[in-house]
Design an enzyme around this catalytic site. Structure first.
Site, PDB file in Angstrom:
ATOM      1  N   SER A   6      -6.801  -7.304   6.286  1.00 22.24           N
ATOM      2  CA  SER A   6      -5.994  -6.089   6.497  1.00 22.24           C
ATOM      3  C   SER A   6      -5.681  -5.981   8.030  1.00 22.24           C
ATOM      4  O   SER A   6      -6.492  -5.955   8.891  1.00 22.24           O
ATOM      5  CB  SER A   6      -6.711  -4.886   6.016  1.00 22.24           C
ATOM      6  OG  SER A   6      -6.446  -3.610   6.481  1.00 22.24           O
TER       7      SER A   6
ATOM      8  N   ASP B 104       0.872  -1.223   0.030  1.00 24.13           N
ATOM      9  CA  ASP B 104      -0.016   0.012  -0.032  1.00 24.13           C
ATOM     10  C   ASP B 104       0.753   1.420  -0.128  1.00 24.13           C
ATOM     11  O   ASP B 104       0.572   2.178  -0.700  1.00 24.13           O
ATOM     12  CB  ASP B 104      -1.179   0.103   1.109  1.00 24.13           C
ATOM     13  CG  ASP B 104      -2.115  -0.917   1.254  1.00 24.13           C
ATOM     14  OD1 ASP B 104      -1.945  -1.746   0.141  1.00 24.13           O
ATOM     15  OD2 ASP B 104      -2.998  -1.045   2.252  1.00 24.13           O
TER      16      ASP B 104
ATOM     17  N   ARG C 101      -1.327   6.027  15.763  1.00 21.78           N
ATOM     18  CA  ARG C 101      -1.518   6.961  14.566  1.00 21.78           C
ATOM     19  C   ARG C 101      -0.768   8.341  15.087  1.00 21.78           C
ATOM     20  O   ARG C 101       0.182   9.087  14.364  1.00 21.78           O
ATOM     21  CB  ARG C 101      -2.630   7.257  14.069  1.00 21.78           C
ATOM     22  CG  ARG C 101      -3.092   5.920  13.464  1.00 21.78           C
ATOM     23  CD  ARG C 101      -2.201   5.232  12.802  1.00 21.78           C
ATOM     24  NE  ARG C 101      -2.764   4.051  11.882  1.00 21.78           N
ATOM     25  CZ  ARG C 101      -2.002   3.200  11.584  1.00 21.78           C
ATOM     26  NH1 ARG C 101      -0.746   3.007  11.517  1.00 21.78           N
ATOM     27  NH2 ARG C 101      -2.500   2.065  10.749  1.00 21.78           N
TER      28      ARG C 101
ATOM     29  N   ASP D  63      -7.904   6.065  10.432  1.00 24.98           N
ATOM     30  CA  ASP D  63      -6.685   6.480  10.238  1.00 24.98           C
ATOM     31  C   ASP D  63      -6.118   7.762   9.405  1.00 24.98           C
ATOM     32  O   ASP D  63      -5.332   8.475   9.927  1.00 24.98           O
ATOM     33  CB  ASP D  63      -5.733   5.226   9.704  1.00 24.98           C
ATOM     34  CG  ASP D  63      -5.713   4.076  10.933  1.00 24.98           C
ATOM     35  OD1 ASP D  63      -5.840   4.377  11.901  1.00 24.98           O
ATOM     36  OD2 ASP D  63      -5.383   2.931  10.307  1.00 24.98           O
TER      37      ASP D  63
END
Lengths: 411, 411, 411, 411
Positions: free
Chosen positions: C180, C18, C99, C128
């Site tokens: 994922s 990704d 994050r 996110d």
């Protein structure tokens, strides 16, 4: 009534009839050889020389007069103001937070002078007994507590006068006292008399610190109050200490008839009561601070602080000052108010404190953002995306509802 | 800009320059053959015959004028009033809850007339776009949404006038409009001009519905408002319908200069803005209702309702009217207010609505309980037990602390 | 798509497909001569030498690998644990608070290396992106933000592989990736695949860190976790640093099958989603800390902290870490947890972390008070007074109701 | 002790030693000629024929056995379950909400049989006295209340046995009773004995309704619970009445060792205590309902409901069932849960109730929205606008901070 006997009792003493007759009564009923009268100056404006003399004349063996005015403001009033705490929409908690500081001093004196009991002159129906005694428990749970008004047979002012006369307690006031009052530098409260019926308007003779609207000047007056980190520090640009500042604000607000409150409130011990309050300078401070916060606090912090202010007010009203919860709330408030620094201009006029300007070096207000003209920082089309995300649960719900309706009526 | 084309668009139309120029623009940019102008009468006092004529002259193919005044009061204003919702300490939400009813009617008309898109004249920086579009999503998420002010190149009033002149849109007002205003039966809002700087006092020319303190009568006026289950139903003992009642209260309060607000607020889309609001009659109603609740709600319900009122206000302000959360909050409020029936007397004087008496057949105020004299229902010594239980955690903490201190310093 | 061009872009780089394809894409579409790949080690267990090499091979001009593991625990995980924050009843926020620390480091590198834009590999449907970009705004609102997954035409894993092959991006994994995942020292999350249907049970192949109940040992294991002021500091009496302690707890809990969560959650961007989470050691810590707090927090503080924990969790989930509200909440929590020091013994058995003992030098538990036998500190009759005061509003309401009923039916 | 005399007293009677000795004691100390023993069947599983006989043998003049099991579930347990109320993280309130229904029935019997006083067998240190007496106040504040355990000199189980033997009260149990227990169809509680020290693990002999993890089957079992508007209505697809359904769930959960709780809790009267609880079927219901709500409640309603659940739990725990606040909260919950209809599949295994599937016709979960692939309903680029609006206060604050820093360091 307890048959306990005490050697030395520390009494929270005001000089009024209510606490004066307690002195002989404590000696008589608890065999106390010594009574320490603890007099707290929280700005009620009494002649403390006279109060001291009266205590001794009435039988106190020691008198301690403690000047707590500045500590009261910085340690109790300012934190509550910073928290934005207001009880039942209106009450600025003037009596509520005075009790803990008085009771704490009383305990300190009791421990320093070797007392084995603490006494106060609060009735058994009010909040003040709670506030006093919860503070006693926080600092000296080992000391006995005596609350004569919950124990004795005196049931009225007439009884009290009779008891006083029988025990050589000097009575200065002979005129009938209509209202029960409590005053300090922050406020005065009024209860009783015509106020006991909530269907009746508070009579004009209730009020003592503030002019009536009719008597307030026709011309407005402008003042500017400065704050640093949520604490008031200046008036019209001149730095002032807490006592001088509040004293001056009380004069200004009182002259303009600002700060009267008429309240039906919910007492901690369970009943509703009706009181009248005057908090002239405090009303200016709360008004100004809220305006400043509108610039310096972000929306989410401001919103959460409003919720916590309700809790803070209840806690203070209920006398739970010396608790971990209050300390944790103060930590929240101190952090949140770190940048509430700046100045607020107020117009004082006919009972109103109207905002006439707010400025802060930490202001989050951006006129560029707020205006209708365009600018780089804000792209109007962003709003469409915002609305779509915010509205997604709403639209989803409707779409699913539509689908189900279609399925039901289909085929 | 989207290249989508629509056949028929329903536009929330006010008759002002802002929404008028949208009509030719929609035709030009979205190829719409038909524009349905939806005009909502929420008590703003316009001449709706003129508004209708103007819409047609400007190019609308249909005009629907809907009288929503009473539904606005009973379905939106009263519930919010009952909830006690006030945003950012002061704002009575006058514009906030008008948007959902207008947008709901617009959707109804759009669906009834076969439109494929909805348009409004709100800017991309304000709350109103959110309130309109969340309502669209709640009732017709399948319809497209057009917000010209987020899309076109018109960036100022001057641009708008130029566009109007180029497209034969009649412009009545040639004088410069200083403030941006929104009015309905509940309130009027003012933004822009000198109000954009929060350091400046709101100029006197801002205000439209309320007299200045200087012009307000020197003599007070007494009125009595009656409520049934939290909803206003009478004035001075005479039953009145919602529209007549609020209209009369607006006059009374306006004459006495009551209901002005100057606010720095936190918009939902993220920035702070400054506005001025007049809610004359509404201020009387909120003041009176709070006084009545002080009699009829028990302490714990009142306290929880204060918390929820903050949430209710935020929800209404943010345009989340048609949501399950609002419905659940209404259920709470309706239950809680079941016995908020009675009368409140107010003294209107120099910008103040001062309580002068409250009465309720469901009053929980017991003067017998509140008074200082004794009675059977309350045994003062109970308070000692109450304090001991409330204070047990406090005393326990201190005792344990003392024990640890002793152990540390012992042996 | 924006036509902006940037000179140097800092990319939050993980080494996966990704983020790998973003490197050539940024060069191609934004004309960036330089790409700085910022790799954050938050304990995900990758081979960072390989990650660095891959970034360079893929076209990054610089790679910065930052070891953030300990800072992650002490600055993000412990505060959230102390606050007791849990989202939607179950989620221990493992991805949510990772994050902000990653994005903060990314901004620091960007500023230090002279970048003019920040890029991340989050999709446009998840939380996110919000958490990354709100952190960017908190530290460098002047930098441009690029979110390729919201911009480009790549719409699936197949598209991404095709793009990679066309741009010489090395692809290690050829097997089909079902889920994922996001991992750090605190947790691992799983989404996608069979999890997308909430009506289906999570398949056993989802789970990676914890054994199944069938495979977990039949014999329980006891451990003791020590805390100081709400922060974990020891295991079985031995002081341990945060990383070593959590690593060991992860092993222990994983072996016993502890810490699996299957959740339908409410994303910040508006939709519901379903995820599976494993937080083995974290589950032990939260369980133990709550047991310790049961001894050390007084009732009112504990209750308020429960309320604020809900707010704290929402805030962290939504990515609002670097905000004044979080700082104020931390101040509350730090103050409240000052005495949450002590040890909690847990029995690990078949997926359970069962409390088997709690001790604290600051315990407010007094067995003397709690027992059924008498003692000096508590006078049972106090309870009668307590109940009478607590019940006064209830009794008053009923009495008034009875009076009204009598009056109605009387004479 | 009061010197009051009563003619006829209604006693909440269980048949145990504690309430049995109260019968002769009431006659002796209050001169009561008649004692009405009120026995409430709330599913505790006693032989009520024997209980009735024992009451008469012990001196009761009348015995009323009331079957309250179904009313208990539908009127008390289901509303609390719907509210999601859990006290101190774990306690499902099994004893708390049984007291109000028992006390309400007791008052009804007392009024119907012409009693002038109400008596119960709760100690003066626990919550139950509060729950009983607040209910008395809600329905008959005019009746006197007698709480022998707060009044008499009996201080231990040994004292009680001696008193029983001296007064011809039959004592069935001669073996030493270790734990104090309270059981009904929802749960059983355990207190006392080894549980009094929170540092010790609950011994295995405490537990009565649930198997140990060692004895629970190695094979999981799947069940499906159906709900309609938040209320449980079916098991594995078959509609069942409340009593049959809960009885069956208790068996299933008990066999798999589900529903044990070990808790240090905060009593309303001020001290901490430690208890163990088993709520087997209830644990399944709460688990399942939360999973269903995750589908049917929107985020904001769910979040507010979590906050209110904390308040609801405190209220129920404290015995404030018959209050306007509880009624208002129920109104909120009923509205919010209107669409919480559907089925939840659970895997019962080794003490766990693990979600294995949730379905609802009103589900707000849209797999199309949640998936990583694109669709029409959600435009990923909307997220950018969302983030920009949410982040505006954050970015503004940083920008203003940067400007000030620049100004300070500039020229």
């Amino acid at each position: 009534m307890s048959s306990a006997q005490f050697k030395k009792i520390a009494l929270a003493y005001s000089g009024g009839l209510d606490t004066s007759i307690i002195i002989p009564w404590l000696k008589e009923h608890y065999g106390a050889a010594a009574i320490v009268a603890v007099v707290a100056d929280v700005g009620q404006g009494d002649d403390f020389g006279q109060v001291r003399a009266k205590a001794l004349r009435t039988g106190a063996t020691e008198v301690v007069v403690a000047d707590l005015v500045e500590e009261f403001l910085t340690g109790y009033v300012w934190p509550t103001l910073k928290a934005g705490a207001v009880y039942d929409h209106k009450y600025l908690l003037g009596t509520s937070f005075a009790r803990p500081i008085i009771a704490k001093k009383q305990v300190e004196v009791a421990l320093a002078t070797g007392c084995d009991a603490l006494a106060h002159g609060c009735t058994g129906k009010g909040n003040d007994q709670v506030r006093f005694e919860l503070t006693y428990k926080a600092f000296a749970p080992q000391l006995a507590v005596i609350a004569p008004w919950r124990e004795w047979d005196i049931r009225s002012r007439e009884d009290a006068i009779a008891y006083a006369q029988a025990h050589q307690v000097p009575i200065e006031q002979t005129v009938k006292k209509i209202y029960s009052r409590d005053q300090n530098i922050w406020h005065i409260s009024h209860e009783g008399g015509a106020l006991e019926d909530p269907a009746l308007e508070a009579p004009e003779d209730v009020w003592m610190l503030t002019r009536s609207l009719a008597d307030a000047p026709d011309q407005p007056e402008y003042i500017t109050i400065g704050f640093a980190a949520g604490v008031p520090v200046s008036l019209d640009g001149a730095a002032m200490g807490p006592v001088a500042l509040l004293t001056r604000l009380n004069e200004l607000a009182g002259r303009h008839g600002i700060g009267r409150i008429d309240l039906v409130e919910n007492r901690f011990v369970g009943m509703k009561s009706r009181g009248a309050y005057e908090t002239p300078g405090g009303t200016l401070l709360l008004t100004a601070l809220r305006e400043l916060e509108a610039l310096t606090l972000d929306r989410d912090t401001a919103f959460m602080k409003q919720h916590l202010a309700l809790d803070y007010a209840r806690l203070v009203y209920n006398g739970l000052w010396f608790t971990p919860q209050r300390e944790a709330l103060d930590a929240f408030v101190n952090q949140a108010q770190q940048q509430t620094t700046g100045e607020v201009k107020l117009r004082l006029h006919k009972g109103h404190a109207l905002v006439a300007g707010r400025r802060s070096p930490y202001s989050l207000f951006s006129s560029e953002l707020a205006s209708f003209t365009m600018n780089e920082q804000y792209e109007q089309r962003d709003a469409a995306g915002f609305i779509n995300c915010i509205g997604l649960p709403i639209a989803t719900r409707t779409r699913l509802h539509q689908q189900r309706a279609t399925q039901r009526h289909g085929g």
